[in-house]
Design an enzyme around this catalytic site. Sequence first.
Site, PDB file in Angstrom:
ATOM      1  N   CYS A 256     -11.952  13.285 -15.835  1.00 43.25           N
ATOM      2  CA  CYS A 256     -11.433  13.053 -17.190  1.00 43.25           C
ATOM      3  C   CYS A 256     -11.724  11.647 -17.703  1.00 43.25           C
ATOM      4  O   CYS A 256     -11.471  11.353 -18.877  1.00 43.25           O
ATOM      5  CB  CYS A 256      -9.939  13.341 -17.239  1.00 43.25           C
TER       6      CYS A 256
ATOM      7  N   HIS B 170      -7.017   9.536 -22.842  1.00 46.69           N
ATOM      8  CA  HIS B 170      -7.370  10.897 -22.445  1.00 46.69           C
ATOM      9  C   HIS B 170      -6.166  11.801 -22.716  1.00 46.69           C
ATOM     10  O   HIS B 170      -5.028  11.442 -22.410  1.00 46.69           O
ATOM     11  CB  HIS B 170      -7.761  10.921 -20.968  1.00 46.69           C
TER      12      HIS B 170
ATOM     13  N   ASN C 126      -5.920  19.902 -22.632  1.00 50.24           N
ATOM     14  CA  ASN C 126      -6.628  18.862 -21.878  1.00 50.24           C
ATOM     15  C   ASN C 126      -8.043  19.360 -21.598  1.00 50.24           C
ATOM     16  O   ASN C 126      -8.236  20.275 -20.801  1.00 50.24           O
ATOM     17  CB  ASN C 126      -5.866  18.601 -20.561  1.00 50.24           C
TER      18      ASN C 126
HETATM   19  C1  COA Z   1       1.881  19.379 -14.428  1.00 51.97           C
HETATM   20  C2  COA Z   1       3.120  18.915 -15.162  1.00 51.97           C
HETATM   21  C3  COA Z   1       3.082  19.395 -16.595  1.00 51.97           C
HETATM   22  C4  COA Z   1       4.340  19.533 -14.480  1.00 51.97           C
HETATM   23  O1  COA Z   1       5.506  19.019 -15.076  1.00 51.97           O
HETATM   24  P1  COA Z   1       6.676  18.511 -14.148  1.00 51.97           P
HETATM   25  O2  COA Z   1       7.744  18.085 -15.046  1.00 51.97           O
HETATM   26  O3  COA Z   1       6.111  17.496 -13.206  1.00 51.97           O
HETATM   27  O4  COA Z   1       7.052  19.842 -13.424  1.00 51.97           O
HETATM   28  P2  COA Z   1       7.615  20.074 -11.962  1.00 51.97           P
HETATM   29  O5  COA Z   1       6.524  20.698 -11.160  1.00 51.97           O
HETATM   30  O6  COA Z   1       8.297  18.863 -11.427  1.00 51.97           O
HETATM   31  O7  COA Z   1       8.733  21.144 -12.273  1.00 51.97           O
HETATM   32  C5  COA Z   1       9.897  20.830 -13.043  1.00 51.97           C
HETATM   33  C6  COA Z   1      10.616  22.113 -13.373  1.00 51.97           C
HETATM   34  O8  COA Z   1       9.859  22.848 -14.329  1.00 51.97           O
HETATM   35  C7  COA Z   1       9.501  24.118 -13.788  1.00 51.97           C
HETATM   36  N1  COA Z   1       8.117  24.376 -14.186  1.00 51.97           N
HETATM   37  C8  COA Z   1       6.978  23.874 -13.646  1.00 51.97           C
HETATM   38  N2  COA Z   1       5.920  24.315 -14.318  1.00 51.97           N
HETATM   39  C9  COA Z   1       6.381  25.116 -15.311  1.00 51.97           C
HETATM   40  C10 COA Z   1       5.770  25.847 -16.331  1.00 51.97           C
HETATM   41  N3  COA Z   1       4.435  25.883 -16.517  1.00 51.97           N
HETATM   42  N4  COA Z   1       6.548  26.542 -17.163  1.00 51.97           N
HETATM   43  C11 COA Z   1       7.885  26.568 -17.033  1.00 51.97           C
HETATM   44  N5  COA Z   1       8.539  25.885 -16.073  1.00 51.97           N
HETATM   45  C12 COA Z   1       7.785  25.161 -15.217  1.00 51.97           C
HETATM   46  C13 COA Z   1       9.643  23.978 -12.289  1.00 51.97           C
HETATM   47  O9  COA Z   1       9.939  25.209 -11.680  1.00 51.97           O
HETATM   48  C14 COA Z   1      10.788  23.027 -12.195  1.00 51.97           C
HETATM   49  O10 COA Z   1      11.998  23.742 -12.399  1.00 51.97           O
HETATM   50  P3  COA Z   1      13.364  23.335 -11.622  1.00 51.97           P
HETATM   51  O11 COA Z   1      13.663  21.934 -12.069  1.00 51.97           O
HETATM   52  O12 COA Z   1      14.327  24.351 -12.106  1.00 51.97           O
HETATM   53  O13 COA Z   1      12.997  23.422 -10.181  1.00 51.97           O
HETATM   54  C15 COA Z   1       3.271  17.373 -15.162  1.00 51.97           C
HETATM   55  O14 COA Z   1       3.573  16.934 -13.860  1.00 51.97           O
HETATM   56  C16 COA Z   1       2.046  16.690 -15.633  1.00 51.97           C
HETATM   57  O15 COA Z   1       1.664  16.800 -16.778  1.00 51.97           O
HETATM   58  N6  COA Z   1       1.435  15.885 -14.757  1.00 51.97           N
HETATM   59  C17 COA Z   1       0.228  15.174 -15.093  1.00 51.97           C
HETATM   60  C18 COA Z   1      -0.887  16.139 -14.958  1.00 51.97           C
HETATM   61  C19 COA Z   1      -2.114  15.622 -15.574  1.00 51.97           C
HETATM   62  O16 COA Z   1      -2.094  14.988 -16.581  1.00 51.97           O
HETATM   63  N7  COA Z   1      -3.216  15.948 -14.939  1.00 51.97           N
HETATM   64  C20 COA Z   1      -4.486  15.743 -15.440  1.00 51.97           C
HETATM   65  C21 COA Z   1      -4.928  14.381 -15.220  1.00 51.97           C
HETATM   66  S1  COA Z   1      -6.500  14.367 -15.876  1.00 51.97           S
END
Ligand code: COA
Length: 327
Positions: A125, A249, A283
Site C-alpha cells: 500500500c 493511504h 482500500n
Molecule cells: C481490521 C479492522 C477493521 C478490525 O477492527 P477491530 O476493531 O480491530 O476489530 P477486532 O478484530 O478487534 O474485533 C472487535 C469486535 O468487532 C467484531 N468484528 C470484527 N470484525 C467484524 C466485522 N467485519 N463485522 C462485524 N463485527 C466485527 C469482533 O468480533 C469483535 O467483537 P467483540 O468485541 O464482541 O469480541 C481494524 O483492526 C483495522 O482497520 N486495522 C487496520 C487494517 C488496515 O488498515 N490494514 C491495511 C493496511 S494497508
Amino acid sequence: MTDRPALSLHTGSRGSRVLGIGSFQPEKVVTNDDLSKVMDTNDEWIRTRVGIIERRFAEKDEELTDFAVAAGKAALADAGVDPSEVDTVILPNCTMRTLIPNAAAQVAARIGIPNPGAFDLNAACAGFCYGLGVASDLIRAGSAKKVLVIGAEKLTDSIDPTDRANAIIFADGAGAAVVGASDEPEIGPVSWGSAGDLVDLIYMRDEKFIYQEGQSVFRWATTQIAPIALSALEAAGLKPSDVDVLIPHQANLRIVEAIAKKLRANGARDDMVVADDIKYSGNTSSASIPLALDHMRKAGTVRSGDVVLAVGFGAGLSYAGQAFVSP
Ligand SMILES: CC(C)(COP(=O)(O)OP(=O)(O)OC[C@H]1O[C@@H](n2cnc3c(N)ncnc32)[C@H](O)[C@@H]1OP(=O)(O)O)[C@@H](O)C(=O)NCCC(=O)NCCS
C-alpha cells in the site's frame, strides 16, 4: 590514476512535477449490506470501525491490467501528454497473480507507449509513493523524460470473500500520475522506510489470501505514520501549515483521521483538506492515493497548485511519503 575512459551521464532537470492524474474503478458497487449477506457483519459496524460505505469489486473477467490501462490513459489525457512521449512506466501493485510477465510492459503496450522502460514495484500500500519517488528521481537524474506511474490492484483475487477482517476493507481500482521535468521542484524528496521485523502482520496465507493482524496494524499505522509524513515535509522544506491537502493511504478512516489529528497538533491548518475517499472506494492499496486525488480534483476539493502531502503504508511493513504540487 587510471587510464580508463570517463563515463558520461545523462543531464537531468532541477526539479520534477506531476503533470496529470487519472483513475479507474470497475462498475460493480458492493455495499455493506451486500457483504452482510455472505459474512457476519453489518453496515453500522463497517461504517463506524472502518469508514467504508461502499466499494467497487471487479468482475471475474476484469483484470488489474485492464484497470491500469484505463487509469494510465486518463492520466495522459489529463496531462496532455501523448503516449509516444513516455519513456518509463512504473506499475506499483501487489496483486498481479502472475509474476512473469510483469504488468508494466503489457500495460504500456496497450496504452500505445513505444518500448518504454517498464517495471512493477511492490511496496504494497506504500507502492504509489515509492513509485512517485523513483519517477521523480529518474527525471532529475536525466534517466527519464516522462514517467507514467500507475498504482493498480485487483485485491478481490487475493481475499477470502467470507473473511470479515479483509473482505470488508479491500477493493479494486487504479490511479495514475504522469511525471515530467520542471525548473522549480514541485515534487519533494520521498521519505521512505520499512519495518521488516513486523512482516507477519500482513501477508498472503498459502500464497492465496491476504491475512492481517488488524489491531496491530491499526496501532502501528496510528502511531508510526504521522512522523513519516512530517519528515517528508521537512525534507521538502515545508511546514505543516503549508499543507493544503493530506492524502494518507485509504486503509481505514479512523487511521486517516488519527494521522490528520497528529499533523494538526504539529501545526497543520484546520482547513487542510483530508482525503476520505475510502468511504466510496474502500482500500485499494497502491491505487488509493492517486484514486483519491483524482476524485478530489474532479469534485473541486483540490485545486491546481495546492500542496499535497501523501503518505502510504502497508505490508512489508513498508511506508513512504512526499509533498508535491497538485496539477
Ligand atoms: C481490521 C479492522 C477493521 C478490525 O477492527 P477491530 O476493531 O480491530 O476489530 P477486532 O478484530 O478487534 O474485533 C472487535 C469486535 O468487532 C467484531 N468484528 C470484527 N470484525 C467484524 C466485522 N467485519 N463485522 C462485524 N463485527 C466485527 C469482533 O468480533 C469483535 O467483537 P467483540 O468485541 O464482541 O469480541 C481494524 O483492526 C483495522 O482497520 N486495522 C487496520 C487494517 C488496515 O488498515 N490494514 C491495511 C493496511 S494497508
